[in-house]
Design a protein around this motif. Structure first.
Motif, PDB file in Angstrom:
ATOM      1  N   GLY A 165       0.803  -1.219   0.000  1.00 21.95           N
ATOM      2  CA  GLY A 165       0.000   0.000   0.000  1.00 21.95           C
ATOM      3  C   GLY A 165       0.831   1.261   0.000  1.00 21.95           C
ATOM      4  N   SER A 166       2.132   1.131   0.314  1.00 25.33           N
ATOM      5  CA  SER A 166       3.019   2.294   0.330  1.00 25.33           C
ATOM      6  C   SER A 166       3.672   2.529  -1.027  1.00 25.33           C
ATOM      7  CB  SER A 166       4.121   2.104   1.390  1.00 25.33           C
ATOM      8  OG  SER A 166       5.041   1.099   0.987  1.00 25.33           O
ATOM      9  N   ALA A 167       3.281   1.728  -2.045  1.00 25.75           N
ATOM     10  CA  ALA A 167       3.895   1.826  -3.372  1.00 25.75           C
ATOM     11  C   ALA A 167       2.827   1.950  -4.453  1.00 25.75           C
ATOM     12  CB  ALA A 167       4.764   0.606  -3.649  1.00 25.75           C
ATOM     13  N   LYS A 168       3.204   2.575  -5.553  1.00 22.30           N
ATOM     14  CA  LYS A 168       2.288   2.690  -6.695  1.00 22.30           C
ATOM     15  C   LYS A 168       2.219   1.392  -7.481  1.00 22.30           C
ATOM     16  CE  LYS A 168       3.583   7.567  -7.035  1.00 22.30           C
ATOM     17  NZ  LYS A 168       4.343   8.579  -7.806  1.00 22.30           N
ATOM     18  N   ILE A 169       3.309   0.620  -7.450  1.00 24.42           N
ATOM     19  CA  ILE A 169       3.414  -0.611  -8.227  1.00 24.42           C
ATOM     20  C   ILE A 169       4.031  -1.708  -7.358  1.00 24.42           C
ATOM     21  CG2 ILE A 169       4.546  -1.711 -10.217  1.00 24.42           C
ATOM     22  CD1 ILE A 169       4.668   1.108 -11.500  1.00 24.42           C
ATOM     23  N   GLY A 170       3.475  -2.912  -7.433  1.00 21.20           N
ATOM     24  CA  GLY A 170       4.056  -4.075  -6.774  1.00 21.20           C
ATOM     25  C   GLY A 170       4.751  -4.938  -7.817  1.00 21.20           C
ATOM     26  N   LEU A 171       6.022  -5.222  -7.600  1.00 26.63           N
ATOM     27  CA  LEU A 171       6.838  -5.925  -8.587  1.00 26.63           C
ATOM     28  C   LEU A 171       6.958  -7.400  -8.243  1.00 26.63           C
ATOM     29  CD1 LEU A 171       8.740  -5.686 -11.073  1.00 26.63           C
ATOM     30  CD2 LEU A 171      10.599  -5.189  -9.451  1.00 26.63           C
ATOM     31  N   ASN A 172       6.826  -8.241  -9.262  1.00 22.89           N
ATOM     32  CA  ASN A 172       6.970  -9.691  -9.090  1.00 22.89           C
ATOM     33  C   ASN A 172       8.018 -10.208 -10.067  1.00 22.89           C
ATOM     34  OD1 ASN A 172       6.535 -12.352  -8.331  1.00 22.89           O
ATOM     35  ND2 ASN A 172       4.796 -12.632  -9.703  1.00 22.89           N
ATOM     36  N   ILE A 173       9.140 -10.690  -9.529  1.00 21.91           N
ATOM     37  CA  ILE A 173      10.205 -11.293 -10.339  1.00 21.91           C
ATOM     38  C   ILE A 173      10.297 -12.763  -9.949  1.00 21.91           C
ATOM     39  CG2 ILE A 173      12.622 -11.192 -11.040  1.00 21.91           C
ATOM     40  CD1 ILE A 173      12.683  -8.319  -9.901  1.00 21.91           C
ATOM     41  N   LEU A 174      10.087 -13.653 -10.891  1.00 19.80           N
ATOM     42  CA  LEU A 174      10.037 -15.077 -10.611  1.00 19.80           C
ATOM     43  C   LEU A 174      11.431 -15.656 -10.372  1.00 19.80           C
ATOM     44  CD1 LEU A 174       7.526 -16.094 -13.434  1.00 19.80           C
ATOM     45  CD2 LEU A 174       6.986 -15.706 -11.015  1.00 19.80           C
ATOM     46  N   ARG A 175      11.522 -16.589  -9.450  1.00 20.04           N
ATOM     47  CA  ARG A 175      12.743 -17.379  -9.322  1.00 20.04           C
ATOM     48  C   ARG A 175      12.852 -18.291 -10.545  1.00 20.04           C
ATOM     49  NH1 ARG A 175      15.303 -17.769  -4.367  1.00 20.04           N
ATOM     50  NH2 ARG A 175      14.224 -16.896  -2.564  1.00 20.04           N
ATOM     51  N   PRO A 176      14.060 -18.740 -10.894  1.00 13.70           N
ATOM     52  CA  PRO A 176      14.196 -19.630 -12.055  1.00 13.70           C
ATOM     53  C   PRO A 176      13.260 -20.831 -12.022  1.00 13.70           C
ATOM     54  CG  PRO A 176      16.357 -18.864 -11.385  1.00 13.70           C
ATOM     55  CD  PRO A 176      15.378 -18.347 -10.357  1.00 13.70           C
ATOM     56  N   GLN A 177      13.045 -21.434 -10.841  1.00 12.46           N
ATOM     57  CA  GLN A 177      12.201 -22.627 -10.790  1.00 12.46           C
ATOM     58  C   GLN A 177      10.720 -22.301 -11.014  1.00 12.46           C
ATOM     59  OE1 GLN A 177      10.690 -24.859  -7.774  1.00 12.46           O
ATOM     60  NE2 GLN A 177      10.897 -23.412  -6.096  1.00 12.46           N
ATOM     61  N   ASN A 178      10.333 -21.036 -10.842  1.00 10.26           N
ATOM     62  CA  ASN A 178       8.929 -20.652 -11.046  1.00 10.26           C
ATOM     63  C   ASN A 178       8.645 -20.092 -12.431  1.00 10.26           C
ATOM     64  OD1 ASN A 178       9.395 -19.861  -7.801  1.00 10.26           O
ATOM     65  ND2 ASN A 178       7.510 -20.958  -8.271  1.00 10.26           N
ATOM     66  N   GLU A 179       9.642 -20.017 -13.280  1.00 12.66           N
ATOM     67  CA  GLU A 179       9.472 -19.362 -14.573  1.00 12.66           C
ATOM     68  C   GLU A 179       8.456 -20.060 -15.473  1.00 12.66           C
ATOM     69  OE1 GLU A 179      13.956 -17.377 -14.873  1.00 12.66           O
ATOM     70  OE2 GLU A 179      13.431 -19.128 -16.109  1.00 12.66           O
ATOM     71  N   THR A 180       8.231 -21.349 -15.250  1.00 11.40           N
ATOM     72  CA  THR A 180       7.237 -22.058 -16.061  1.00 11.40           C
ATOM     73  C   THR A 180       5.828 -21.931 -15.464  1.00 11.40           C
ATOM     74  OG1 THR A 180       7.584 -24.135 -14.853  1.00 11.40           O
ATOM     75  CG2 THR A 180       8.943 -23.751 -16.819  1.00 11.40           C
ATOM     76  N   GLY A 181       5.695 -21.239 -14.335  1.00 13.11           N
ATOM     77  CA  GLY A 181       4.393 -21.146 -13.700  1.00 13.11           C
ATOM     78  C   GLY A 181       4.142 -19.782 -13.074  1.00 13.11           C
ATOM     79  N   HIS A 182       4.030 -19.760 -11.752  1.00 13.97           N
ATOM     80  CA  HIS A 182       3.804 -18.506 -11.037  1.00 13.97           C
ATOM     81  C   HIS A 182       4.241 -18.732  -9.591  1.00 13.97           C
ATOM     82  CE1 HIS A 182       0.304 -20.864  -9.929  1.00 13.97           C
ATOM     83  NE2 HIS A 182       0.015 -20.001  -8.986  1.00 13.97           N
ATOM     84  N   ASN A 183       4.024 -17.752  -8.743  1.00  9.81           N
ATOM     85  CA  ASN A 183       4.408 -17.868  -7.332  1.00  9.81           C
ATOM     86  C   ASN A 183       3.331 -17.236  -6.461  1.00  9.81           C
ATOM     87  OD1 ASN A 183       4.766 -15.157  -7.831  1.00  9.81           O
ATOM     88  ND2 ASN A 183       6.973 -15.150  -7.500  1.00  9.81           N
ATOM     89  N   ILE A 184       3.536 -17.266  -5.148  1.00 10.82           N
ATOM     90  CA  ILE A 184       2.518 -16.750  -4.233  1.00 10.82           C
ATOM     91  C   ILE A 184       2.350 -15.239  -4.362  1.00 10.82           C
ATOM     92  CG2 ILE A 184       4.132 -16.511  -2.300  1.00 10.82           C
ATOM     93  CD1 ILE A 184       0.375 -17.469  -2.199  1.00 10.82           C
ATOM     94  N   ARG A 185       3.430 -14.527  -4.798  1.00  8.81           N
ATOM     95  CA  ARG A 185       3.335 -13.086  -4.986  1.00  8.81           C
ATOM     96  C   ARG A 185       2.288 -12.732  -6.060  1.00  8.81           C
ATOM     97  NH1 ARG A 185       5.684 -12.797  -1.195  1.00  8.81           N
ATOM     98  NH2 ARG A 185       7.846 -13.111  -1.799  1.00  8.81           N
ATOM     99  N   THR A 186       2.020 -13.697  -6.951  1.00  7.42           N
ATOM    100  CA  THR A 186       1.009 -13.524  -7.988  1.00  7.42           C
ATOM    101  C   THR A 186      -0.325 -13.079  -7.412  1.00  7.42           C
ATOM    102  OG1 THR A 186       2.061 -15.217  -9.367  1.00  7.42           O
ATOM    103  CG2 THR A 186      -0.246 -14.747  -9.816  1.00  7.42           C
ATOM    104  N   PHE A 187      -0.623 -13.513  -6.192  1.00  8.88           N
ATOM    105  CA  PHE A 187      -1.892 -13.160  -5.564  1.00  8.88           C
ATOM    106  C   PHE A 187      -1.738 -12.130  -4.453  1.00  8.88           C
ATOM    107  CE2 PHE A 187      -2.534 -17.287  -7.511  1.00  8.88           C
ATOM    108  CZ  PHE A 187      -3.691 -17.041  -8.254  1.00  8.88           C
ATOM    109  N   GLU A 188      -0.604 -12.142  -3.749  1.00  8.20           N
ATOM    110  CA  GLU A 188      -0.413 -11.187  -2.653  1.00  8.20           C
ATOM    111  C   GLU A 188      -0.477  -9.749  -3.147  1.00  8.20           C
ATOM    112  OE1 GLU A 188       2.449 -13.952   0.222  1.00  8.20           O
ATOM    113  OE2 GLU A 188       3.325 -12.352  -0.998  1.00  8.20           O
ATOM    114  N   ILE A 189       0.065  -9.486  -4.333  1.00  9.59           N
ATOM    115  CA  ILE A 189       0.088  -8.108  -4.836  1.00  9.59           C
ATOM    116  C   ILE A 189      -1.302  -7.621  -5.227  1.00  9.59           C
ATOM    117  CG2 ILE A 189       1.013  -6.553  -6.608  1.00  9.59           C
ATOM    118  CD1 ILE A 189       3.543  -8.332  -6.640  1.00  9.59           C
ATOM    119  N   PRO A 190      -1.998  -8.283  -6.146  1.00 15.61           N
ATOM    120  CA  PRO A 190      -3.306  -7.741  -6.553  1.00 15.61           C
ATOM    121  C   PRO A 190      -4.355  -7.754  -5.455  1.00 15.61           C
ATOM    122  CG  PRO A 190      -2.919  -9.872  -7.593  1.00 15.61           C
ATOM    123  CD  PRO A 190      -1.618  -9.455  -6.966  1.00 15.61           C
TER     124      PRO A 190
END
Length: 346
Positions: free
Chosen positions: A235-260
């Motif tokens: 909430g203190s930022a205009k944009i929430g950034l999500n950078i995947l770890r190499p093992q998550n590059e074929t899918g997604h991670n928990i940040r996928t939902f925490e941000i939106p």
């Protein structure tokens, strides 16, 4: 499905096993946890001696914990055993657990990755034994099916609305907030370096100070944050950034939902699973290179109304991916397989 045994490493707030425990309980199930750290604390000792022992004789150290799990199962007699991250589960234990219940596994890491924290000989031998395998990557699900695993389902992470919700500041301090630890691939360094001239905040372990080579990022590091602090940070930022770890590059991670679900626009590294979950340029914004990330940040900051529009749409979509939906998916499959088993033995 009245009784559920959840097997996991810890009950720390926000861990997958803890979140699913709340989810099954809210669905009316009696939930019991088997926690590896409690069953065999030596498996998680940080001392050098135990780390060496782990590498040399981890199977021996884990066998007594497996026996304890079987004993608890014999007493509790669950309808479903739901295992989170099965690195310590012996293949014979899976079969023992199946004497009482269907046994499902949710891989939160990549079971086809040969890194010792993601997979091992027990994990690979156990793959064909599970009644159902859940995994966060559609591509990995397809690979597991190709390898003959009998029941594999794509199962995304989810929004935890009990702890994550909009906490927007009227005047955000940061242009971009990134929550995530330093990664040895150094990919995160390269992405963050590209936007270090903006008001950037980085929350993660002290490896950002001790291991990061990009000096431009040093002053951006804010230390670790708790699970409950995530909405306030985003909430203190205009944009929430999500950078995947190499093992998550074929899918997604928990940040996928925490941000939106925190009501913040998600600017994420692009993957097909992410594109399927949140529509590009409508519910989230994506990038595939440091240059594209820099361009997207610059464009978005010049268009605050667009930031708000996408953040609102992403928030609405995140509300459709809660632990309630995930537990309902598991319960539906349980009923389907239970019915099939009953027909087979009738």
């Amino acid at each position: 499905m009245k009784k559920v045994l959840i097997v996991g490493q810890t009950l720390e707030l926000g861990r997958t096993e803890e979140v699913y425990g709340r989810g099954f309980s809210a669905a009316g199930c009696e939930v019991k946890h088997f926690i590896w750290k409690e069953a065999e604390p030596t498996l998680f000792s940080r001392s050098l001696g135990y780390r060496v022992a782990w590498r040399v004789a981890w199977q021996l150290l884990a066998r007594s914990a497996n026996q304890k799990m079987i004993e608890i199962t014999n007493q509790f007699k669950p309808d479903l055993t739901f295992v989170i991250g099965p690195n310590l589960v012996q293949p014979s234990t899976i079969q023992a657990l199946q004497q009482h219940s269907l046994v499902f596994v949710f891989f939160t890491d990549n079971p086809l990755d040969h890194h010792h924290t993601h997979s091992n000989v027990w994990v690979r031998r156990g793959l064909p034994l599970w009644d159902a395998v859940f995994i966060w990557s559609q591509k990995l699900a397809e690979k597991l099916i190709y390898q003959g695993v009998k029941k594999v389902l794509f199962h995304s992470f989810c929004s935890d609305m009990q702890y994550h919700f909009p906490k927007r500041q009227a005047n955000p301090i940061y242009d971009v907030a990134f929550i995530g630890n330093w990664d040895a691939s150094r990919k995160r360094e390269q992405y963050l370096k590209a936007i270090s001239h903006y008001q950037l905040g980085i929350w993660g372990s002290d490896y950002w100070i001790t291991h990061c080579r990009e000096t431009s990022l040093k002053n951006c590091c804010k230390g670790m944050c708790t699970y409950e602090e995530i909405p306030e940070i985003l909430g203190s930022a205009k944009i929430g950034l999500n950078i995947l770890r190499p093992q998550n590059e074929t899918g997604h991670n928990i940040r996928t939902f925490e941000i939106p679900v925190s009501g913040t626009l998600m600017l994420s590294e692009r993957s097909q699973d992410l594109l399927n979950l949140f529509e590009e340029d409508r519910e989230a914004v994506y990038f595939s290179s440091p240059d594209e990330l820099k361009q997207k940040v610059e464009y978005l900051l010049q268009n605050p109304n667009l930031i708000q529009f996408i953040a609102d749409a992403g928030y609405k979509k995140a509300l459709t991916h809660t632990i309630t939906e995930r537990v309902a998916e598991i319960a539906s499959l349980y009923e389907q397989l239970k019915s099939t088993h009953m027909e087979a033995y009738s």
